[in-house]
Design a protein around this motif. Structure first.
Motif, mmCIF file in Angstrom:
data_model
loop_
_atom_site.group_PDB
_atom_site.id
_atom_site.type_symbol
_atom_site.label_atom_id
_atom_site.label_comp_id
_atom_site.label_asym_id
_atom_site.label_seq_id
_atom_site.Cartn_x
_atom_site.Cartn_y
_atom_site.Cartn_z
ATOM 1 N N ILE A 1 0.845 -1.210 0.000
ATOM 2 C CA ILE A 1 0.000 0.000 0.000
ATOM 3 C C ILE A 1 0.876 1.255 0.000
ATOM 4 C CG2 ILE A 1 -1.663 1.342 1.349
ATOM 5 C CD1 ILE A 1 -2.809 -1.310 2.366
ATOM 6 N N ARG A 2 1.916 1.246 0.824
ATOM 7 C CA ARG A 2 2.769 2.430 0.924
ATOM 8 C C ARG A 2 3.485 2.718 -0.389
ATOM 9 N NH1 ARG A 2 7.382 2.893 5.544
ATOM 10 N NH2 ARG A 2 8.334 1.300 4.222
ATOM 11 N N ASP A 3 3.832 1.650 -1.125
ATOM 12 C CA ASP A 3 4.517 1.844 -2.402
ATOM 13 C C ASP A 3 3.642 2.559 -3.425
ATOM 14 O OD1 ASP A 3 6.733 0.611 -1.369
ATOM 15 O OD2 ASP A 3 6.331 -1.341 -2.285
ATOM 16 N N LEU A 4 2.343 2.488 -3.255
ATOM 17 C CA LEU A 4 1.424 3.130 -4.205
ATOM 18 C C LEU A 4 1.143 4.584 -3.862
ATOM 19 C CD1 LEU A 4 -1.216 0.252 -4.557
ATOM 20 C CD2 LEU A 4 0.648 0.811 -6.139
ATOM 21 N N LEU A 5 1.512 4.994 -2.654
ATOM 22 C CA LEU A 5 1.204 6.355 -2.204
ATOM 23 C C LEU A 5 2.320 7.319 -2.566
ATOM 24 C CD1 LEU A 5 -0.199 5.554 1.374
ATOM 25 C CD2 LEU A 5 -1.500 6.084 -0.705
ATOM 26 N N PRO A 6 1.984 8.586 -2.799
ATOM 27 C CA PRO A 6 3.027 9.587 -3.068
ATOM 28 C C PRO A 6 3.789 9.912 -1.792
ATOM 29 C CG PRO A 6 0.881 10.631 -2.907
ATOM 30 C CD PRO A 6 0.623 9.157 -2.845
#
Length: 227
Positions: free
Chosen positions: A32-37
């Protein structure tokens, strides 16, 4: 005392299930964190990882119902947490984050509650009071080992794979035991052997073989009357 402590530690399969939940939760958080800016402040990160881990630990415990573990959702102020109870041995398990650089948690009310009867449980099992003479012991009724709960904490580091299992003294000044369990998970956790679950309809009940009338032998009473 060590032998009594060993009897209160997590069973191997219980430990594996909790470790698998932690592993899956951290993996989901990372995806999930990898998809966030990128944000200037990232206050969401610790809370999201905690939520992911708790969710997957709960899922794994529920998938393995034969382990006789029950999940409770509790709250200390604004802090939600899970409690896992071993219904057979009356052991309560907390899963909580602890940085690898820290040896022990800061004292807290809810962790203190779960540690409050740890020494009483060990003494009820046969440990000597002399072993705890320098420790503040909360007095409790002599209910016996079955009724004295024992609190275990599984501590994971948010940035590495390090996981510990331990139990606190009632005053939370030190650990009764603290074991690193990072590498104790089975080699292929996905292949944990589960006990079969049977439905009543799955059980074949053999019927007694039928007997025909010709197979029934009836012995007649001797005729003793005079002719």
């Amino acid at each position: 005392m060590q032998s009594y402590v060993e009897d209160c530690k997590l069973l191997n399969e219980q430990r594996n299930v909790i470790l698998l939940g932690i592993k899956k939760g951290k993996e989901q958080f990372q995806s999930i964190r990898d998809l966030l800016p990128e944000f200037t402040t990232r206050t969401f990160a610790p809370r999201m990882q905690y939520d992911c881990v708790n969710t997957h630990v709960e899922n794994e415990v529920q998938r393995n119902s034969h382990l006789q573990l029950k999940i409770f959702k509790r709250r200390a102020g604004f802090h939600p947490y899970l409690v896992i109870q071993d219904m057979v041995r009356n052991i309560f398990i907390l899963v909580s984050k602890l940085p690898k650089s820290k040896y022990i948690y800061e004292p807290s009310g809810y962790r203190g509650d779960f540690a409050s009867s740890n020494i009483s449980r060990l003494m009820g099992m046969g440990a000597s009071f002399d072993q705890f003479e320098d420790t503040t012991i909360q007095s409790s009724l002599p209910l016996g080992t079955v009724y004295q709960p024992f609190g275990v904490i599984v501590s994971y580091d948010g940035d590495s794979d390090t996981v510990y299992e331990g139990a606190l003294y009632p005053d939370q000044s030190d650990w009764i035991y603290k074991d690193e369990i990072t590498d104790s998970i089975v080699s292929n956790t996905e292949e944990i052997v589960r006990l079969p679950s049977y439905q009543v309809s799955d059980i074949e009940t053999p019927l007694k073989s039928s007997v025909s009338d010709s197979d029934i032998v009836v012995k007649l009473k001797d005729d003793t009357s005079s002719s």
